[in-house]
Design an enzyme around this catalytic site. Structure first.
Site, PDB file in Angstrom:
ATOM      1  N   GLY A 146       0.836  -1.191   0.000  1.00  0.00           N
ATOM      2  CA  GLY A 146       0.000   0.000   0.000  1.00  0.00           C
ATOM      3  C   GLY A 146       0.865   1.232   0.000  1.00  0.00           C
ATOM      4  N   GLY A 148       0.747   5.917  -0.350  1.00  0.00           N
ATOM      5  CA  GLY A 148       0.072   7.094  -0.862  1.00  0.00           C
ATOM      6  C   GLY A 148       1.105   8.126  -1.198  1.00  0.00           C
ATOM      7  N   VAL A 166       3.964   1.378   2.017  1.00  0.00           N
ATOM      8  CA  VAL A 166       3.805   0.358   3.045  1.00  0.00           C
ATOM      9  C   VAL A 166       4.312  -0.978   2.525  1.00  0.00           C
ATOM     10  CG1 VAL A 166       2.197  -0.755   4.630  1.00  0.00           C
ATOM     11  CG2 VAL A 166       1.741   1.569   3.840  1.00  0.00           C
ATOM     12  N   LYS A 188       5.636   1.017   7.414  1.00  0.00           N
ATOM     13  CA  LYS A 188       5.299   2.192   6.618  1.00  0.00           C
ATOM     14  C   LYS A 188       6.494   3.129   6.587  1.00  0.00           C
ATOM     15  CE  LYS A 188       1.184   4.092   6.809  1.00  0.00           C
ATOM     16  NZ  LYS A 188       0.521   4.602   5.611  1.00  0.00           N
ATOM     17  N   ASP A 196      -7.507  12.346   6.910  1.00  0.00           N
ATOM     18  CA  ASP A 196      -7.511  11.598   5.656  1.00  0.00           C
ATOM     19  C   ASP A 196      -8.333  10.317   5.806  1.00  0.00           C
ATOM     20  OD1 ASP A 196      -7.020  11.053   3.030  1.00  0.00           O
ATOM     21  OD2 ASP A 196      -4.922  10.456   3.298  1.00  0.00           O
TER      22      ASP A 196
END
Ligand code: NAG
Ligand code: NAG
Ligand code: NAG
Ligand code: NAG
Ligand code: NAG
Length: 795
Positions: A512, A514, A519, A535, A629
């Site tokens: 994952g 952003g 991650v 992360k 978020d």
């Protein structure tokens, strides 16, 4: 004549001799008996100070077979037969050559006193010392009440090795109670609490420390109490009295509260008035509340209560706030919560009760802890307990926090304890039927039986077992990591970059990420593998070391079942990494927008979970955390498909100014609140907005912004949803989802809540707490206005 006179004189002398000797023994002849119907159903001692026989219990047709002080106004009982059980009218005591026999009104023997070697009794006497004895033809004593004591000792009485005193149950109930003093075969005099109603002993709470050498506990005729030791010395027990044995009656009694007390009472009144009660000269142990500390059993008081000394230095058992005595007539019997205790069932929210922590100074339940944290503060300790359904109370002392489970035992309040206890108390609903008296059939086992009676408890027990297994194995693992990492407070670990590089196999598997982070999946090798999500923060604002640590530890201090738990971090050079528990079921985004439509039931549970997690972040943790978020990608699902919010706390870490306007919009298109684009303060209401959008997505199983084949008006879900609501076409939103349509009331409620959340005017949006209550149906949801009706004056 002189001879006759002499003879007569001799005969009189003989008579006198015989009668004195008879009186000094006050012989009870073979065949004598006592009945409850007698006018004087007892045999008194020669001086009349003591009596043996039937003692009526006032107000009842019952009698105790006992020895008592005949001259003291309240006829203080010093010994009881038949284990302190009263007998009915019609009972009889008979003295035969086989001893004393007590029979009930039907003639059945219920108790007897006889020699151990079956030698025949020829006489019985109630002596002036308070000892009732049986003798054989050689005049030797074959049975005595002094050798078979109950709870009291009198001057000239001794306790040999192998004998014991047993306290009574309560002040007025002479049945065997919860404490014993044993003169053990090893020569040690030891005080024990027992597992009532059996005689199994718990940990000792006082001892003379004469093992190997002690031979007797002596209460001598001059009123001294000591342990005599083989080499001839005496071990003083600090049980002295300043009153003389000449003018005062003396007793020493193991009281029902576990204290061995020395009592005196004047033999004659000075001006015709008698004192109300016996006075206490001395006692051991000096503080029973703190002396008893037993791994099993409830301690000096019952379960869930605490013991403190009152102004007379007697122990008093008190209930914590929100708790009531299980038996109002026996305060030593423990306390129970007067509220519905926290449920460990996942969907216990239907009857959710709010809890708060009440303070009790200088109090502890020293043995019920299941978790211990060092280097934490009181607020943290409060929170961790309030959010943990196992936690009944917490103790905070010198930056240490201990979590305690039911039933709380060994409770004590004393200045020497220090710190304070925080007890969890339900605030809104009360238990429907708190009638404590009815529950009192079982005495001391009560608190457990009540708890065991509820299935909630069984569930808790089961989850607890699972939890403990998990916790212990986990705990062990974490302990082992000390070789590779340092611990900063709590369970937060500081890893080296190398640790994490190895753990993720060189940052190989991306799961994952952003704009600011990536991650990776990894496994940290402790004793066994533990799967983690690592992360890596790419755009951490410049900050000093301490700030990063402070923020990270703030994130770590959050503790809620709907948050992803942070396990550790790395802060080395330019590397900033966070290590989280790994969530096996991926993100809400893939769950909702995948090929299979998830069930309505699961979606409802997830919505509740997110709402509760956000409520916690906004209102229940130490420092408010605004997520900034909230979106389906940041909601993960654990093994049980329970929603777990992640990435909270990053806003601050990434230095996003939350109170003033834009230094850069954090958040994701489609989910961000309008105030990000306006000159307005950023408050927790930005999360409420995002939640509203996510809630609509959960209801409809579609993305907020989606290109639609059949019409432009459906492209923005939040706009279309309001239209459907306004026109009463809610079914259009869920397609052909039968479950949702059948659950029409909840569906409407959810949509109304979502519309309230996405109001453009932040002040119109409800708080997350209110949102949670509205979703759960705890408060009414009014008709929401059009979300877009707000025109900002500053705009
Ligand atoms: C009383 O008992 C004692 C001891 O057994 C005995 O010596 C004495 O003779 C008895 N006296 C009478 C009057 O029975
Ligand atoms: C004393 O307590 C025991 C146990 O609770 C009970 O069975 C007994 O009846 C009580 N005795 C009296 C005299 O109340
Ligand atoms: C009782 O014990 C005390 C202290 O050892 C001693 O002084 C006293 O003489 C004893 N009295 C009797 C009657 O034995
Ligand atoms: C006798 O024994 C006691 C207890 O064991 C001990 O404290 C004391 O010193 C001994 N006294 C003598 C004279 O040996
Ligand atoms: C128990 O709770 C009920 C309901 O809140 C209250 O009325 C009652 O007074 C409480 N009992 C005690 C002993 O505090």
């Amino acid at each position: 004549m002189a001879y006759v006179l002499l003879h007569l004189l001799w005969f009189l002398l003989f008579l006198i001799t015989v009668s004195t000797s008879a009186q000094s023994y006050h012989n009870i002849t073979l065949g004598s008996s006592l009945s409850t119907h007698d006018k004087f159903p007892y045999w008194a001692s020669l001086s009349g100070e003591f009596a043996f026989g039937f003692k009526p219990i006032s107000g009842k047709d019952l009698f105790l077979v006992a020895i008592w002080f005949q001259n003291v106004p309240d006829n203080t009982i010093v010994w009881t037969a038949n284990q302190g059980d009263p007998v009915k009218t019609g009972s009889k005591i008979e003295f035969t050559d086989s001893g004393i026999s007590l029979t009930d009104y039907r003639g059945n023997e219920i108790w007897s006193a006889k020699s151990t070697d079956n030698s025949l009794a020829t006489s019985a006497s109630m002596l002036d010392t308070g000892n009732f004895v049986l003798r054989n033809k050689d005049s030797s004593i074959i049975w005595s009440s002094f050798a078979n004591p109950t709870d009291t000792m009198l001057p000239s009485q001794v306790l040999d090795r192998g004998s014991k005193l047993t306290s009574r149950l309560t002040e007025g109930n002479y049945s065997a109670g919860r404490f014993q003093i044993r003169f053990q075969a090893d020569g040690n005099l030891v005080f024990y609490s027992t597992a009532w109603p059996t005689e199994s002993i718990y940990d000792p709470y006082w001892a003379s420390d004469t093992d190997g050498t002690g031979s007797q506990l002596v209460f001598n005729q001059s009123g001294y109490i000591y342990v005599s030791v083989k080499n001839g010395t005496l071990v003083d027990l600090n049980l002295e009295s300043s009153s003389s044995v000449k003018d005062f009656y003396h007793t020493a009694r193991l009281d029902f509260d576990g204290v061995f007390r020395r009592y005196t009472y004047p033999k004659s009144s000075t001006d015709g008035r008698w004192p109300q009660s016996w006075s206490v000269s001395s006692y051991v142990p000096s503080n029973i509340c703190t002396a008893i500390r037993s791994e099993t059993g409830s301690g000096a008081c019952g379960f869930n209560s605490y013991c403190k000394l009152d102004e007379d230095q007697r122990p008093r058992c008190e209930c914590p706030p929100g708790y009531v005595h299980l038996d109002a007539t026996d305060k030593f019997n423990g306390c129970g919560p007067n509220f519905t205790t926290q449920s460990c069932e996942e969907d216990g929210f239907k009857e959710e009760v709010k809890f708060q922590m009440e303070e009790i100074p200088s109090t502890d339940w020293p043995l019920a802890d299941y978790e211990h944290f060092e280097g934490v503060n009181e607020d943290w300790c409060r929170e961790t307990c309030i959010n943990d359904c196992f936690c009944a109370a917490a103790i905070i002392r010198d930056s240490n926090c201990w979590k305690k489970m039911y039933p709380l035992s060994n409770g004590r309040m004393d200045p020497s304890v220090g710190g304070k206890a925080l007890i969890k108390v339900g605030t809104s609903t009360a238990k429907p039927d708190p009638t404590p008296d009815k529950k009192n059939d079982n005495g001391w086992i009560l608190p457990e039986s009540i708890l065991l009676g509820s299935s909630v408890f069984l569930n808790c027990l089961l989850s607890l077992a699972i939890y403990l297994v998990f916790y212990l194995s986990n705990h062990k693992k974490l302990k082992d990591t000390h070789q590779v990492s340092n611990t900063v407070g709590m369970n937060l670990h500081c890893f080296t970059y190398k640790n994490l590089e190895d753990a993720t196999d060189g940052f190989k598997e991306v799961v994952g990420g952003g704009g600011c982070s990536t991650v990776y999946k990894g496994a940290i090798q402790f004793e066994s593998m533990r799967v983690v999500a690592v992360k890596r923060l790419d755009k951490v604002a410049e900050q000093r070391d301490m700030e990063f640590k402070t923020e990270v530890s703030a994130i770590c201090k959050t503790n809620h079942k709907n948050l992803v738990q942070l396990l550790g971090y790395c802060d080395e050079g330019s590397h900033r990494l966070l290590v989280y528990e790994f969530m096996s079921n991926g993100s809400l985004a893939s769950f909702l927008f995948g090929s299979l439509r998830p069930e309505w039931y699961h979606r409802v549970q997830i919505a509740y979970g997110i709402a509760r997690g956000l409520t916690y972040l906004h209102e229940e943790c130490n420092n408010q955390i605004i997520h900034c978020d909230v979106k389906p990608q940041n909601i993960l699902l654990d093994d049980y498909f329970m929603a777990r919010i992640c990435d909270f706390g990053l806003a601050k870490l990434l230095k996003i100014n939350q109170t003033r306007t834009i230094t850069g919009v954090r958040g994701t298109r489609g989910y961000v609140a309008p105030e990000w684009f306006k000159n307005m303060a950023i408050t927790a209401k930005v999360d409420v907005y995002s939640f509203g959008v996510v809630l609509l997505e959960i209801i409809c199983c579609r993305k907020n912004v989606e290109f639609m084949m059949d019409g432009e008006d459906k492209e923005i879900l939040s706009e279309w949803a309001y239209e459907c609501y306004k026109e009463g076409n809610l079914h259009l939103l869920v397609g052909n989802d039968e479950d949702a349509i059948c659950d029409g009331k909840k569906l409407e409620r959810f949509i109304k809540v979502a519309i309230w959340c996405i109001q453009e005017d932040p002040s119109l949006r409800p708080s997350m707490k209110k949102v949670t209550q509205m979703l759960e149906g705890a408060v009414e949801v009014s008709v929401p206005p059009d979300p877009a009706s707000f025109i900002s004056a500053i705009d």
